[in-house]
Write a protein that holds these residues in place. Structure first.
Motif, PDB file in Angstrom:
ATOM      1  N   GLU A 140       0.819  -1.209   0.000  1.00 22.45           N
ATOM      2  CA  GLU A 140       0.000   0.000   0.000  1.00 22.45           C
ATOM      3  C   GLU A 140       0.852   1.258   0.000  1.00 22.45           C
ATOM      4  O   GLU A 140       0.423   2.309  -0.490  1.00 22.45           O
ATOM      5  CB  GLU A 140      -0.929   0.025   1.221  1.00 22.45           C
ATOM      6  CG  GLU A 140      -1.935  -1.100   1.273  1.00 22.45           C
ATOM      7  CD  GLU A 140      -1.415  -2.268   2.089  1.00 22.45           C
ATOM      8  OE1 GLU A 140      -0.196  -2.271   2.388  1.00 22.45           O
ATOM      9  OE2 GLU A 140      -2.219  -3.152   2.444  1.00 22.45           O
ATOM     10  N   TYR A 141       2.066   1.154   0.552  1.00 24.20           N
ATOM     11  CA  TYR A 141       2.928   2.331   0.686  1.00 24.20           C
ATOM     12  C   TYR A 141       4.295   2.038   0.088  1.00 24.20           C
ATOM     13  O   TYR A 141       4.776   0.895   0.078  1.00 24.20           O
ATOM     14  CB  TYR A 141       3.093   2.725   2.156  1.00 24.20           C
ATOM     15  CG  TYR A 141       1.802   3.100   2.838  1.00 24.20           C
ATOM     16  CD1 TYR A 141       1.195   4.327   2.614  1.00 24.20           C
ATOM     17  CD2 TYR A 141       1.186   2.219   3.726  1.00 24.20           C
ATOM     18  CE1 TYR A 141       0.015   4.670   3.227  1.00 24.20           C
ATOM     19  CE2 TYR A 141       0.013   2.558   4.356  1.00 24.20           C
ATOM     20  CZ  TYR A 141      -0.574   3.773   4.108  1.00 24.20           C
ATOM     21  OH  TYR A 141      -1.748   4.105   4.732  1.00 24.20           O
ATOM     22  N   LEU A 143      10.238  10.167   2.019  1.00 26.93           N
ATOM     23  CA  LEU A 143       9.032  10.420   1.232  1.00 26.93           C
ATOM     24  C   LEU A 143       8.114   9.213   1.297  1.00 26.93           C
ATOM     25  O   LEU A 143       8.570   8.053   1.257  1.00 26.93           O
ATOM     26  CB  LEU A 143       9.394  10.730  -0.216  1.00 26.93           C
ATOM     27  CG  LEU A 143      10.427  11.848  -0.430  1.00 26.93           C
ATOM     28  CD1 LEU A 143      10.717  12.009  -1.914  1.00 26.93           C
ATOM     29  CD2 LEU A 143       9.963  13.146   0.181  1.00 26.93           C
ATOM     30  N   LEU A 144       6.835   9.467   1.374  1.00 23.42           N
ATOM     31  CA  LEU A 144       5.840   8.403   1.486  1.00 23.42           C
ATOM     32  C   LEU A 144       4.821   8.548   0.365  1.00 23.42           C
ATOM     33  O   LEU A 144       4.231   9.627   0.182  1.00 23.42           O
ATOM     34  CB  LEU A 144       5.135   8.462   2.853  1.00 23.42           C
ATOM     35  CG  LEU A 144       4.205   7.297   3.194  1.00 23.42           C
ATOM     36  CD1 LEU A 144       4.992   6.000   3.290  1.00 23.42           C
ATOM     37  CD2 LEU A 144       3.469   7.568   4.500  1.00 23.42           C
ATOM     38  N   TYR A 145       4.622   7.455  -0.371  1.00 21.40           N
ATOM     39  CA  TYR A 145       3.667   7.423  -1.479  1.00 21.40           C
ATOM     40  C   TYR A 145       2.684   6.276  -1.259  1.00 21.40           C
ATOM     41  O   TYR A 145       3.055   5.224  -0.734  1.00 21.40           O
ATOM     42  CB  TYR A 145       4.383   7.236  -2.822  1.00 21.40           C
ATOM     43  CG  TYR A 145       5.188   8.445  -3.247  1.00 21.40           C
ATOM     44  CD1 TYR A 145       4.637   9.427  -4.051  1.00 21.40           C
ATOM     45  CD2 TYR A 145       6.515   8.593  -2.841  1.00 21.40           C
ATOM     46  CE1 TYR A 145       5.369  10.532  -4.449  1.00 21.40           C
ATOM     47  CE2 TYR A 145       7.256   9.692  -3.222  1.00 21.40           C
ATOM     48  CZ  TYR A 145       6.681  10.660  -4.021  1.00 21.40           C
ATOM     49  OH  TYR A 145       7.414  11.758  -4.401  1.00 21.40           O
ATOM     50  N   HIS A 146       1.451   6.521  -1.683  1.00 18.86           N
ATOM     51  CA  HIS A 146       0.392   5.517  -1.589  1.00 18.86           C
ATOM     52  C   HIS A 146       0.113   4.958  -2.969  1.00 18.86           C
ATOM     53  O   HIS A 146      -0.180   5.697  -3.919  1.00 18.86           O
ATOM     54  CB  HIS A 146      -0.883   6.140  -1.015  1.00 18.86           C
ATOM     55  CG  HIS A 146      -2.099   5.268  -1.148  1.00 18.86           C
ATOM     56  ND1 HIS A 146      -2.140   3.973  -0.687  1.00 18.86           N
ATOM     57  CD2 HIS A 146      -3.320   5.508  -1.719  1.00 18.86           C
ATOM     58  CE1 HIS A 146      -3.321   3.452  -0.948  1.00 18.86           C
ATOM     59  NE2 HIS A 146      -4.045   4.353  -1.580  1.00 18.86           N
ATOM     60  N   LEU A 147       0.233   3.630  -3.106  1.00 17.09           N
ATOM     61  CA  LEU A 147      -0.063   2.938  -4.359  1.00 17.09           C
ATOM     62  C   LEU A 147      -1.551   2.589  -4.375  1.00 17.09           C
ATOM     63  O   LEU A 147      -1.997   1.691  -3.656  1.00 17.09           O
ATOM     64  CB  LEU A 147       0.788   1.677  -4.492  1.00 17.09           C
ATOM     65  CG  LEU A 147       2.308   1.912  -4.491  1.00 17.09           C
ATOM     66  CD1 LEU A 147       3.051   0.587  -4.482  1.00 17.09           C
ATOM     67  CD2 LEU A 147       2.724   2.732  -5.692  1.00 17.09           C
ATOM     68  N   LYS A 148      -2.312   3.293  -5.176  1.00 15.49           N
ATOM     69  CA  LYS A 148      -3.767   3.149  -5.161  1.00 15.49           C
ATOM     70  C   LYS A 148      -4.232   1.793  -5.664  1.00 15.49           C
ATOM     71  O   LYS A 148      -5.311   1.338  -5.299  1.00 15.49           O
ATOM     72  CB  LYS A 148      -4.400   4.258  -6.004  1.00 15.49           C
ATOM     73  CG  LYS A 148      -4.139   5.666  -5.466  1.00 15.49           C
ATOM     74  CD  LYS A 148      -4.838   6.704  -6.326  1.00 15.49           C
ATOM     75  CE  LYS A 148      -4.614   8.097  -5.776  1.00 15.49           C
ATOM     76  NZ  LYS A 148      -5.281   9.133  -6.590  1.00 15.49           N
ATOM     77  N   ASP A 149      -3.443   1.152  -6.514  1.00 15.67           N
ATOM     78  CA  ASP A 149      -3.863  -0.143  -7.051  1.00 15.67           C
ATOM     79  C   ASP A 149      -3.888  -1.236  -5.992  1.00 15.67           C
ATOM     80  O   ASP A 149      -4.542  -2.273  -6.193  1.00 15.67           O
ATOM     81  CB  ASP A 149      -2.920  -0.567  -8.177  1.00 15.67           C
ATOM     82  CG  ASP A 149      -3.052   0.331  -9.398  1.00 15.67           C
ATOM     83  OD1 ASP A 149      -4.187   0.774  -9.665  1.00 15.67           O
ATOM     84  OD2 ASP A 149      -2.038   0.609 -10.058  1.00 15.67           O
TER      85      ASP A 149
END
Length: 630
Positions: free
Chosen positions: A607-608, A619-625
């Motif tokens: 998810e991240y 840096l933190l990113y959210h993988l929407k898939d």
């Protein structure tokens, strides 16, 4: 002269003379024609209370209106019989509760037990009133009724027992307001619990505003759907096993498409401590359990911080300070596969373990051999490196071997530690002793060990654990740990002495990064065992998006994504779609503030995506898939 005609009339004592100028008030009561006016001076119409008051005010002797007949005896129940003179005094000795009652619409109890209780309660109420006058004590069975006997005396209902316990968080709502009376189911209800009150309000609202027709049709359509038939159709539409399908359903079926990836940038994971001068973020790793959203960040200030990744505030949970242990590599801090502890290592002959449940940090000063971490190869290494070298480095320094590069097995029972001179030490971690039980020698070159990767051999989950080792000479060694035997050895295509930099594998893929920026991605044939002299495998593709030395390679949990980065150049990072081995074109862009990337990691369910750089930011990113945020 007109003679006055005598007119007989009677004037009461309390009649006042009329005023000549004031209009006399006329009573509003209408008297029927032929009715006789009430004489206020008639003593027969006065009750005992009025007679007592007249005796006190005017001194008139008090004469009771209803004297008790002499010789009146007691009846069988012990109550005196009362003889009343005059028809107007029939109801004088009755209680108000017998004369009036409220008809609440609830029938009287039929059970015999309730009647017996009501008779006992009626008898007790009569006993309490017996001290006022002997003439007024009577039971419910011997009280006189009206001459018409049209008004029966109601029985007293059995009272409810008090509740044994009352929830203070569930207050009662009063229904005394006129607008709330419509919520009553019975006239006797005066208050309701909050939950019942809410249900009554909802029922009243549905009466006033009925459900629309379209909503009723939708609800009926959903109820008519046969879930069993749908489950059977879904089961027959697949060729896989039943348990395998349930596992895929639990984890979620995600099939990424090439070309573009949907990401959302969130608040930095370590934003709470960025103003404290933490230094370079050298370690970034997520907790191995998908139910524990914890991120571990190790920085150059020799502190390890744990953050709760919620996608919003990411609060700081705990900080560990190890001033005697510098964190130099991405594997200096790692979670145990069980998720119960942390292992802290570095270029020192000792290490730390931190228990996440108890919060206790233990320093293991005696190393892995029980004394200090002096490798078994120090003497041989000193002969090769230099005569004045005592630790195998040629610098003449004393001390044990460091533990900069480590890797746990999948079950966590064995820890692999990269030593000097191409040695890999195997540590028994399951027993808790933390002692070396064996060592593996990878060639005689001077490149050392660059990367370690555990995987299962042939047979999947039931296969034996194997250890893949990447040397500095770009050679890959496959070891059967159980037999302490090298089962295969091959050289990375295009590799040369000192070219090997990073290696990672997952789900049938093995990626090897070099100092030239190339990343060769191999298939499952690269770690197939058989003959030791098997031909070198051919890479499926060589990814040449980066031009500087590769410093980090990471696969996500289902091996559909691979992140590669180089620390030597700014914004040198790419996200690869492994089924097609192509990079995503929409990310990163020229405006993505990656900086010099030093560490990368995916969360347990992808998810991240966390990216650490040399400026100390994560840096933190959210993988929407891969689903919604935690």
């Amino acid at each position: 002269m007109r003679c006055p005609v005598p007119f007989p009339f009677r004037v009461s004592q309390d009649t006042m003379p009329k005023h000549s100028r004031k209009k006399q008030k006329i009573s509003s009561e209408k008297v029927p024609l032929g009715a006789t006016a009430v004489d206020l001076t008639d003593d027969a119409l006065k009750d005992d209370e009025e007679r007592r008051l007249e005796s006190l005010l005017f001194g008139v002797p008090y004469v009771p209106r209803d004297p008790i007949e002499e010789g009146a005896g007691d009846d069988e129940e012990g109550h005196g019989d009362v003889t009343v003179t005059g028809g107007a005094g029939v109801f004088n000795n009755l209680l108000d509760s017998d004369l009036f009652f409220v008809d609440d619409g609830v029938g009287a109890p039929i059970a015999d037990d309730d009647n017996d209780d009501s008779e006992q309660l009626a008898g007790s109420s009569d006993d309490e009133n017996s001290h006022s006058a002997a003439s007024s004590s009577s039971s419910s069975s011997s009280r006189p009724s009206s001459p018409s006997n049209s008004a029966p005396v109601p029985s007293i209902q059995k009272s409810r027992s008090a509740p044994a316990w009352t929830d203070p968080s569930d207050p009662l709502v009063s229904l005394s307001a006129p607008r709330l009376r419509k919520l009553r189911d019975a006239p006797s209800e005066t208050s309701l619990p909050s939950r019942t009150y809410e249900a009554r309000l909802r029922r009243q609202y549905e009466r006033i505003n009925p459900e629309p027709a379209w909503a009723s049709k939708a609800r009926l359509a959903s109820k008519d759907k046969d879930s069993d038939a749908d489950a059977l159709e879904e089961l027959l539409g697949e060729t896989g096993g039943i348990l395998e399908g349930k596992e895929r359903e639990r984890r979620g079926r995600v099939e990424l498409k090439s070309g573009s990836v949907e990401l959302e940038r969130l608040r930095d994971a370590n934003l709470e401590v960025q103003d404290k001068g933490c230094g370079e973020a050298r370690v970034v790793c997520f907790h191995p359990s998908e139910r524990v959203p914890v991120l571990c960040v190790g920085s150059a200030d020799r502190r390890v911080r744990l953050f709760n990744i919620d996608g919003h505030t990411n609060p700081l949970l705990q900080t560990l300070h190890v001033p005697s242990l510098p964190l130099t590599s991405p594997s200096s801090v790692s979670f145990h596969p069980s998720g119960n502890s942390l292992l802290l290592t570095g270029p020192r002959p000792f290490f730390y373990t931190h228990d996440l449940q108890s919060g206790a940090t233990t320093r293991h000063a005696r190393g892995l051999w029980g004394t200090t971490f002096n490798s078994v190869t120090s003497s041989s290494a000193s002969l090769k490196r230099g005569r004045n070298s005592k630790d195998g480095t040629g610098k003449g320094g004393e001390g044990g071997e460091g533990m900069e590069l480590t890797a746990f097995s999948e079950r966590g029972d064995v820890l692999a530690v990269a030593g000097r001179g191409g040695y890999v030490h195997l540590v028994d971690w399951a027993s808790g002793a933390g002692q070396v039980v064996g060592s593996l020698k990878c060639g005689g070159g001077g490149g050392g060990v660059r990367a370690l990767w555990w995987h299962r051999g042939q047979g999947g989950e039931g296969g034996r654990e194997q250890l893949a080792v990447l040397s500095g000479d770009a050679e890959v060694y496959l070891w059967d740990v159980g037999e302490r035997r090298c089962v295969r050895r091959w050289k990375d295509e295009g590799g040369f002495r000192g070219a090997g930099r990073a290696m990672a594998g997952k789900g049938g893929f093995l990626a090897v990064g070099s100092n030239t920026g190339f990343v060769n991605v191999y298939g499952a044939d690269s770690f197939a065992t058989g003959d030791l002299n098997m031909a070198n495998p051919k890479p499926r593709k060589s990814i040449a998006n980066l031009t500087t030395s590769i410093s980090a390679i990471r696969f996500n949990h289902d091996a559909q994504l691979m992140a590669v980065a180089s620390q030597e150049k700014k914004d040198a990072m790419r996200l690869i779609h492994t089924p097609t081995l192509t990079s995503f074109a929409n990310w990163p862009t020229a405006g993505t503030p990656l900086g010099h990337v030093s560490a990368i990691d995916f969360s347990a369910r992808s998810e991240y995506l966390a990216i650490g750089n040399t400026r100390g930011r994560v840096l933190l990113y959210h993988l929407k898939d891969y689903g919604t945020r935690v």
